[in-house]
Design a protein around this motif. Structure first.
Motif, PDB file in Angstrom:
ATOM      1  N   ALA A 126     -28.585 -81.891 -15.490  1.00  0.00           N
ATOM      2  CA  ALA A 126     -27.505 -82.449 -16.066  1.00  0.00           C
ATOM      3  C   ALA A 126     -26.698 -82.887 -14.990  1.00  0.00           C
ATOM      4  CB  ALA A 126     -27.004 -81.112 -16.578  1.00  0.00           C
ATOM      5  N   TYR A 127     -26.544 -82.667 -13.678  1.00  0.00           N
ATOM      6  CA  TYR A 127     -25.626 -82.858 -12.801  1.00  0.00           C
ATOM      7  C   TYR A 127     -26.484 -83.649 -11.572  1.00  0.00           C
ATOM      8  CZ  TYR A 127     -22.869 -79.838 -15.743  1.00  0.00           C
ATOM      9  OH  TYR A 127     -22.108 -79.273 -17.095  1.00  0.00           O
ATOM     10  N   PRO A 128     -27.289 -84.558 -11.544  1.00  0.00           N
ATOM     11  CA  PRO A 128     -28.239 -85.096 -10.616  1.00  0.00           C
ATOM     12  C   PRO A 128     -27.365 -85.802  -9.381  1.00  0.00           C
ATOM     13  CG  PRO A 128     -28.302 -86.666 -12.447  1.00  0.00           C
ATOM     14  CD  PRO A 128     -27.349 -85.504 -12.798  1.00  0.00           C
ATOM     15  N   SER A 129     -26.297 -86.077  -9.643  1.00  0.00           N
ATOM     16  CA  SER A 129     -25.395 -86.717  -8.552  1.00  0.00           C
ATOM     17  C   SER A 129     -24.688 -85.840  -7.856  1.00  0.00           C
ATOM     18  CB  SER A 129     -24.246 -87.921  -9.228  1.00  0.00           C
ATOM     19  OG  SER A 129     -23.563 -87.015 -10.033  1.00  0.00           O
ATOM     20  N   LEU A 130     -24.789 -84.393  -8.229  1.00  0.00           N
ATOM     21  CA  LEU A 130     -24.016 -83.292  -7.408  1.00  0.00           C
ATOM     22  C   LEU A 130     -24.763 -82.275  -7.077  1.00  0.00           C
ATOM     23  CD1 LEU A 130     -21.037 -82.552 -10.026  1.00  0.00           C
ATOM     24  CD2 LEU A 130     -20.893 -84.127  -8.045  1.00  0.00           C
ATOM     25  N   MET A 131     -25.972 -82.014  -7.679  1.00  0.00           N
ATOM     26  CA  MET A 131     -26.859 -80.976  -7.506  1.00  0.00           C
ATOM     27  C   MET A 131     -28.196 -81.527  -6.980  1.00  0.00           C
ATOM     28  SD  MET A 131     -25.751 -78.032 -10.329  1.00  0.00           S
ATOM     29  CE  MET A 131     -24.048 -77.746 -10.534  1.00  0.00           C
ATOM     30  N   SER A 132     -28.788 -80.556  -6.239  1.00  0.00           N
ATOM     31  CA  SER A 132     -30.181 -80.858  -5.934  1.00  0.00           C
ATOM     32  C   SER A 132     -30.949 -79.205  -5.569  1.00  0.00           C
ATOM     33  CB  SER A 132     -30.660 -81.676  -4.809  1.00  0.00           C
ATOM     34  OG  SER A 132     -29.702 -81.320  -3.637  1.00  0.00           O
ATOM     35  N   LYS A 133     -31.991 -79.097  -5.888  1.00  0.00           N
ATOM     36  CA  LYS A 133     -32.852 -77.705  -5.564  1.00  0.00           C
ATOM     37  C   LYS A 133     -33.864 -77.913  -4.586  1.00  0.00           C
ATOM     38  CE  LYS A 133     -35.993 -76.116  -8.303  1.00  0.00           C
ATOM     39  NZ  LYS A 133     -36.813 -75.410  -9.230  1.00  0.00           N
ATOM     40  N   GLN A 134     -33.755 -76.912  -3.841  1.00  0.00           N
ATOM     41  CA  GLN A 134     -35.051 -76.905  -2.781  1.00  0.00           C
ATOM     42  C   GLN A 134     -35.757 -75.511  -2.674  1.00  0.00           C
ATOM     43  OE1 GLN A 134     -33.683 -76.891   1.740  1.00  0.00           O
ATOM     44  NE2 GLN A 134     -32.346 -78.172   0.407  1.00  0.00           N
ATOM     45  N   VAL A 135     -36.954 -75.363  -2.762  1.00  0.00           N
ATOM     46  CA  VAL A 135     -37.331 -74.063  -2.667  1.00  0.00           C
ATOM     47  C   VAL A 135     -37.636 -73.646  -0.905  1.00  0.00           C
ATOM     48  CG1 VAL A 135     -39.753 -72.899  -2.850  1.00  0.00           C
ATOM     49  CG2 VAL A 135     -38.922 -74.450  -4.744  1.00  0.00           C
ATOM     50  N   ILE A 136     -36.635 -72.707  -0.718  1.00  0.00           N
ATOM     51  CA  ILE A 136     -36.723 -72.267   0.790  1.00  0.00           C
ATOM     52  C   ILE A 136     -37.851 -71.512   1.219  1.00  0.00           C
ATOM     53  CG2 ILE A 136     -34.314 -73.133   0.987  1.00  0.00           C
ATOM     54  CD1 ILE A 136     -33.471 -70.203   0.791  1.00  0.00           C
ATOM     55  N   GLY A 137     -38.580 -70.771   0.436  1.00  0.00           N
ATOM     56  CA  GLY A 137     -39.574 -69.864   0.789  1.00  0.00           C
ATOM     57  C   GLY A 137     -40.151 -69.088  -0.557  1.00  0.00           C
ATOM     58  N   LYS A 138     -41.018 -68.238  -0.147  1.00  0.00           N
ATOM     59  CA  LYS A 138     -41.555 -67.265  -1.277  1.00  0.00           C
ATOM     60  C   LYS A 138     -41.058 -65.795  -0.881  1.00  0.00           C
ATOM     61  CE  LYS A 138     -44.137 -70.496  -3.183  1.00  0.00           C
ATOM     62  NZ  LYS A 138     -43.949 -70.863  -4.590  1.00  0.00           N
ATOM     63  N   SER A 139     -41.076 -65.209  -2.172  1.00  0.00           N
ATOM     64  CA  SER A 139     -41.035 -63.667  -1.992  1.00  0.00           C
ATOM     65  C   SER A 139     -42.232 -62.988  -1.650  1.00  0.00           C
ATOM     66  CB  SER A 139     -40.614 -63.121  -3.320  1.00  0.00           C
ATOM     67  OG  SER A 139     -41.322 -63.211  -4.221  1.00  0.00           O
ATOM     68  N   TYR A 140     -42.310 -61.873  -1.467  1.00  0.00           N
ATOM     69  CA  TYR A 140     -43.425 -60.774  -1.292  1.00  0.00           C
ATOM     70  C   TYR A 140     -44.633 -61.297  -2.009  1.00  0.00           C
ATOM     71  CZ  TYR A 140     -47.089 -57.732  -0.343  1.00  0.00           C
ATOM     72  OH  TYR A 140     -48.381 -57.164  -0.325  1.00  0.00           O
ATOM     73  N   GLU A 141     -44.142 -61.046  -3.368  1.00  0.00           N
ATOM     74  CA  GLU A 141     -45.056 -61.476  -4.399  1.00  0.00           C
ATOM     75  C   GLU A 141     -45.517 -63.057  -4.809  1.00  0.00           C
ATOM     76  OE1 GLU A 141     -44.775 -57.100  -6.755  1.00  0.00           O
ATOM     77  OE2 GLU A 141     -43.924 -58.848  -7.759  1.00  0.00           O
ATOM     78  N   GLY A 142     -44.815 -63.864  -4.024  1.00  0.00           N
ATOM     79  CA  GLY A 142     -44.724 -65.329  -4.240  1.00  0.00           C
ATOM     80  C   GLY A 142     -43.856 -66.006  -5.126  1.00  0.00           C
ATOM     81  N   ALA A 147     -32.633 -72.594  -2.978  1.00  0.00           N
ATOM     82  CA  ALA A 147     -31.257 -72.869  -2.569  1.00  0.00           C
ATOM     83  C   ALA A 147     -30.828 -74.244  -3.487  1.00  0.00           C
ATOM     84  CB  ALA A 147     -31.158 -73.276  -1.210  1.00  0.00           C
ATOM     85  N   VAL A 148     -29.862 -74.037  -4.118  1.00  0.00           N
ATOM     86  CA  VAL A 148     -29.064 -75.445  -4.713  1.00  0.00           C
ATOM     87  C   VAL A 148     -27.937 -75.892  -3.978  1.00  0.00           C
ATOM     88  CG1 VAL A 148     -27.737 -76.065  -6.843  1.00  0.00           C
ATOM     89  CG2 VAL A 148     -29.769 -74.241  -6.983  1.00  0.00           C
ATOM     90  N   LYS A 149     -28.103 -77.123  -3.481  1.00  0.00           N
ATOM     91  CA  LYS A 149     -27.049 -77.687  -2.733  1.00  0.00           C
ATOM     92  C   LYS A 149     -26.260 -78.306  -3.718  1.00  0.00           C
ATOM     93  CE  LYS A 149     -26.571 -81.642   0.642  1.00  0.00           C
ATOM     94  NZ  LYS A 149     -27.219 -82.142   1.631  1.00  0.00           N
ATOM     95  N   ILE A 150     -24.799 -78.435  -3.601  1.00  0.00           N
ATOM     96  CA  ILE A 150     -23.889 -78.934  -4.317  1.00  0.00           C
ATOM     97  C   ILE A 150     -22.800 -79.617  -3.667  1.00  0.00           C
ATOM     98  CG2 ILE A 150     -22.070 -78.626  -6.385  1.00  0.00           C
ATOM     99  CD1 ILE A 150     -23.362 -75.914  -6.628  1.00  0.00           C
ATOM    100  N   THR A 151     -22.636 -80.980  -3.773  1.00  0.00           N
ATOM    101  CA  THR A 151     -21.704 -81.655  -3.013  1.00  0.00           C
ATOM    102  C   THR A 151     -21.509 -82.923  -3.738  1.00  0.00           C
ATOM    103  OG1 THR A 151     -20.987 -82.319  -0.906  1.00  0.00           O
ATOM    104  CG2 THR A 151     -23.245 -83.083  -1.374  1.00  0.00           C
TER     105      THR A 151
END
Length: 444
Positions: A126-142, A147-151
């Motif tokens: 909905a807000y592609p000019s403000l937000m982006s998502k990145q997978v920064i890693g995995k939990s023990y169970e995968g 982390a969502v970046k907003i600027t």
């Protein structure tokens, strides 16, 4: 209990991967209870109680609420403190059959992991000019830890707008960055709702609310909505609440699963009696600092924000429940100042923390005013990375008002309650020392 019965329980405690459709059985550590302990009044007395391996869940004037097993409870009784067993997690089934890996029907407004990820994806779309998502890693169970970046598009102090960031990363990094994290402890589900609220608020109010717009334009905001997805899913895996606290990582040589993520950070880890070395404890600190994969993922992410030798994240809030508190470092020492914190730094922490607490009605204090903790995220963020880091212990104020499981009717009210406090931290993040009148000394 017979050996066969114990073996049966251990078999049921095998971790269930994220992709499984089966409901895991009860874990041996579910033989814990919440107790009210009457008598501890000082931080030292509360620390002595915590040293048994029990987790201190709430602090009152003349008593504390703990989660403990029978052995820990007996040790506390021997210290001379009366204990009263508190009711277990609420039954909110509404007479309906619970669905596995979901909240009880009466609490359907809470988001399980799958629903939270879908909500985040919808916000980013909905807000592609403000937000982006990145997978920064995995939990023990995968499961993905994201982390969502907003600027926004405003130019940075270095003169580069967002569109210029790829060409001029050093200049783009001039925007102060602020980190919001949630859900280190599995049963603290309201914190995930807090993170989702922030995403929705920053997106929907951008361009409408001047204060939000200014902060989104002039800051880089990071939201890590779920540090402990495995524990959170396990807590609701049976369709009712289990009061699970830790992650779901096995412990070598032990039938007890899980590490307390907020005792596993690599600063003063295990130093000061503020965590437990026993795998069965609610505050088990892990086999070593950052031994929990979820902690290492987030710590590694924070370390990536060091640009040109300088940490770009300037301030942070880690959301927990419950007790309605605003806390700041240090947790490992009772002293207001110690190695790693000057008087001016302490004063800036206290000034901003007290102001935020006035806005949301929480109680402000140094973390160790409650009891000693070590290996916590706030102590690591400050002691290792020099990030002004706070813990918010959210609603309710007591176990009697819902404890770790407040009804879903309070979600909107209690997340919005922190709006002004969050904006205050964002506004102060470029120079926390401005709050004590020392901007010229530290921030020019």
């Amino acid at each position: 209990m017979t050996a066969a019965a114990i073996a049966g329980l251990l078999a049921l405690a095998v971790a269930t991967p994220a992709s499984s459709n089966t409901t895991p059985g009860p874990d041996a550590r579910e033989r814990v209870h919440e107790y009210e302990v009457t008598g501890p009044r000082t931080a030292a007395q509360r620390t002595a109680v915590a040293a048994t391996g029990a987790s201190v869940d709430a602090v009152r004037k003349d008593s504390i609420v703990i989660t403990a097993d029978a052995g820990q409870a007996e040790r506390i009784r021997r210290m001379g403190y009366p204990l009263r067993v508190l009711p277990g997690p609420p039954d909110r089934s509404d007479g309906m059959k619970p669905a596995p890996f979901d909240f009880p029907p009466a609490d359907a407004k809470y988001h399980n992991y799958k629903e939270a990820m879908a909500e985040i994806d919808a916000d980013v779309a909905a807000y592609p000019s403000l937000m982006s998502k990145q997978v920064i890693g995995k939990s023990y169970e995968g499961r993905d830890i994201i982390a969502v970046k907003i600027t926004g598009s405003a130019k940075t102090a270095g003169g580069a707008g967002t569109a210029d960031a790829a060409k001029a990363p050093a200049k783009a990094a001039a925007k102060p960055e602020v980190l919001f994290t949630a859900h280190q402890h599995a049963r603290e589900h309201l914190t995930v709702e807090m993170a989702l609220y922030l995403l929705k608020e920053f997106g929907s109010q951008y361009g409408k609310d001047d204060r939000v717009t200014k902060m989104v334009d002039s800051r880089v905001i990071w939201v890590v909505p779920d540090l402990n997805p495995d524990g959170g899913e396990y807590d609701i895996a049976s369709g009712s609440y289990r009061s699970w606290r830790k992650n779901r990582q096995p412990n070598n040589g032990s039938s007890s699963r899980g590490t307390d993520l907020n005792r596993n950070w690599d600063y003063k880890w295990g130093c000061c009696g503020g965590s437990s070395g026993s795998t069965g404890s609610e505050t088990y600190r892990g086999s070593g600092p950052e031994s929990a994969p979820e902690v290492k993922v987030v710590a590694d992410f924070v370390r990536t924000r060091v640009v040109g030798g300088k940490q770009q994240i300037k301030a942070a809030i880690d959301f927990h429940t419950y007790s309605e508190l605003v806390l700041w470092p240090f947790g490992w020492t009772y002293d207001d100042t110690a190695a790693g914190m000057t008087q001016d730094e302490r004063d800036a922490f206290a000034k901003v923390g007290t102001s935020m607490a006035r806005s949301n009605g929480y109680t402000p204090e140094q973390s160790s005013d409650l009891y000693i903790t070590d290996g916590t995220i706030d102590d690591w963020l400050w002691g290792n990375q020099k990030i002004f880091a706070y813990t918010f212990e959210m609603y309710p104020s007591s176990a009697g008002a819902g404890g770790f499981y407040p009804p879903d009717e309070v979600i909107d009210r209690e997340t919005a309650r922190n709006r002004d406090a969050v904006l205050q931290l964002l506004e102060n993040a470029d120079c926390m020392y401005r709050s004590i009148g020392k901007e010229q000394q530290y921030c020019t």
